[in-house]
Design a protein around this motif. Sequence first.
Motif, short mmCIF file in Angstrom:
data_model
loop_
_atom_site.label_atom_id
_atom_site.label_comp_id
_atom_site.label_asym_id
_atom_site.label_seq_id
_atom_site.Cartn_x
_atom_site.Cartn_y
_atom_site.Cartn_z
N LYS A 70 1.27 -0.85 -0.28
CA LYS A 70 0.12 0.01 0.15
C LYS A 70 0.95 1.11 0.14
O LYS A 70 1.56 1.41 0.89
CB LYS A 70 -0.96 0.31 1.48
N GLY A 71 0.59 2.46 -0.67
CA GLY A 71 0.93 3.46 -1.20
C GLY A 71 1.27 4.38 -2.23
O GLY A 71 0.48 3.92 -3.05
N GLY A 72 1.58 5.68 -1.54
CA GLY A 72 1.66 6.64 -3.25
C GLY A 72 1.40 6.48 -4.74
O GLY A 72 3.37 5.37 -4.31
N MET A 91 6.33 3.10 4.21
CA MET A 91 4.85 2.76 4.47
C MET A 91 4.56 1.20 4.55
O MET A 91 4.08 1.50 5.55
CB MET A 91 4.80 2.88 2.39
N LYS A 94 4.73 2.59 8.54
CA LYS A 94 4.23 3.06 9.00
C LYS A 94 2.15 2.21 8.85
O LYS A 94 1.91 2.56 9.71
CB LYS A 94 3.98 4.61 7.86
N ALA A 144 -2.32 4.50 -4.23
CA ALA A 144 -3.19 6.28 -3.26
C ALA A 144 -2.43 7.79 -4.37
O ALA A 144 -1.42 7.07 -5.05
CB ALA A 144 -3.07 6.04 -2.13
N PRO A 145 -3.40 8.62 -3.64
CA PRO A 145 -2.56 9.95 -4.08
C PRO A 145 -0.87 9.94 -3.13
O PRO A 145 -0.46 9.86 -2.03
CB PRO A 145 -3.01 10.90 -3.49
N ASP A 146 -0.43 11.20 -3.35
CA ASP A 146 0.85 10.89 -2.77
C ASP A 146 1.74 12.57 -3.33
O ASP A 146 0.66 13.44 -4.07
CB ASP A 146 2.54 10.62 -3.30
N ARG A 185 -11.61 10.92 3.40
CA ARG A 185 -9.86 11.28 3.27
C ARG A 185 -9.11 12.01 2.94
O ARG A 185 -8.27 11.85 3.45
CB ARG A 185 -10.80 9.62 1.80
N ASN A 316 6.73 13.48 4.48
CA ASN A 316 7.51 12.39 4.30
C ASN A 316 8.85 12.93 4.14
O ASN A 316 9.62 13.40 3.37
CB ASN A 316 7.14 11.25 3.12
N VAL A 345 -3.04 7.40 5.20
CA VAL A 345 -3.06 5.57 4.32
C VAL A 345 -4.19 4.92 5.92
O VAL A 345 -4.92 4.47 5.02
CB VAL A 345 -2.19 5.44 4.64
N SER A 348 -7.57 5.59 4.21
CA SER A 348 -7.14 4.84 2.78
C SER A 348 -7.83 4.09 3.12
O SER A 348 -8.61 2.89 2.37
CB SER A 348 -5.62 5.43 2.10
N1 GLU Z 1 0.78 8.99 -0.20
C1 GLU Z 1 0.10 8.73 1.31
C2 GLU Z 1 1.82 8.37 2.53
O1 GLU Z 1 2.42 8.24 2.39
C3 GLU Z 1 -1.08 7.99 1.78
C4 GLU Z 1 -0.51 6.16 1.25
C5 GLU Z 1 -1.86 6.05 0.68
O2 GLU Z 1 -2.86 6.53 1.26
O3 GLU Z 1 -1.42 5.07 0.62
O4 GLU Z 1 1.25 7.76 3.76
#
Ligand code: GLU
Length: 413
Positions: A70-72, A91, A94, A144-146, A185, A316, A345, A348
């Motif tokens: 999972k991650g952006g 991630m 996290k 996901a977005p970053d 979100r 980050n 996240v 998310s």
């Molecule tokens: N890019 C965001 C982060 O660094 C969100 C990642 C996500 O929602 O999967 O935490």
Amino acid sequence: MSKKINNKKASDDQFNRAADLIGLDEKIRTSLNVPDRELMVEVPLRKDDGSIESFRGYRVQHNNSRGPFKGGIRFHEEVDLDEVRALAALMTWKTALVDIPYGGGEGGISVDPSTLSDLELERLSRRFFRAINPIIGVNRDIPAPDVNTNPQIMAWFMDEYGMINGHTPGIVTGKPIELGGSLGRNAATGKGTAIIARETANLLNMDLQDAKIVIQGFGNVGSFAGRFLHEMGSKIVAVSDVNGGLYDPDGLNIPSMIKHNNSNGTIKGFSQGDKVSNEDILNIECDFLIPAALGGVVHKMNVDKLNCKVIIEAANGPVTPPADDILFQKGVHVVPDILTNAGGVTVSYFEWVQNLQQFQWTEEEVNNKLEHKMVAAFNEVADMMNSKKTSMRMAAFAVAIDRVARSFEMRGV
Ligand code: GLU
């Protein structure tokens, strides 16, 4: 000049120090730290003028012991494999820290999206998603977005994936609400940041009501963090974005600034405050400094000029490891990124659960669950910090690595 912190060497260093702290078995260290899979793709783009330009894209899957990667996805000219590797590892820690059933991954394209038209951005996004299609999946890897990606880009991703594999809303998170995105979100990373600032103030016996706060970066994270902290009664004395900053020791009117930012795409031109540069804003005297833009803004060369009691890492990797050590020696608390910005996240995850359930939760339900997750993670970090007499960053890594290690061992090889 900022120095890039999101590199794998820095994240390896953090990993090893925390692994030492918890006495992690040497035999599993490599497996936990080395990425599981790395994909590099060429992304050709047909420009509006008919020419073709080639971009480099990446998806790194770091570890999935606790669940799907999972991650952006980040669109930025500085994106490279090393940075994506480091972000993918972050991630993993996290998601483990907030105890959601995921591993860690990250992706991106090395591109400056401000040079593209809307249609070029759409074509590039779709082409990239098609290129990484073989390794993603609703139970494999959920982007996901970053930095510089947003709900619209997630909508194109979902659409592209759906054309190949059938309609699958849970394939990406951070989507528009109309397409299965979760209420709450968009504000989640900023809200989580504000919750962590509040908990930090309690832990350190500081009064958030009287706290002076500086926010560097006024994108999705910085602006929502500013809004919630303003609502909690704090004084936001300075804010900046890519075009520079504004400073008012009596506190900026954050709701009006957000309105200005929404209509102009920048805080530049806002009626209140004295101009201050992006570099100088870091030196303003305050209780909480919140870097909410890119990595590496606090480094060895400027760390001695800072004038804050606490740094809350909403971006980050905003503090480089050498600067981090200096701050620890000086008694300046640094609340690490993997805790501070985990609200994004976390929601998310709630979005993905709602997609799988095909049922939408209320915003109140989302926010209550977010509050619970953030506070639980904060308390675990605080307990670890006290028991190991270490920094908050090491404590957060220790909690997270221990959790991943246990799953890794239980699953076996
Ligand atoms: N890019 C965001 C982060 O660094 C969100 C990642 C996500 O929602 O999967 O935490």
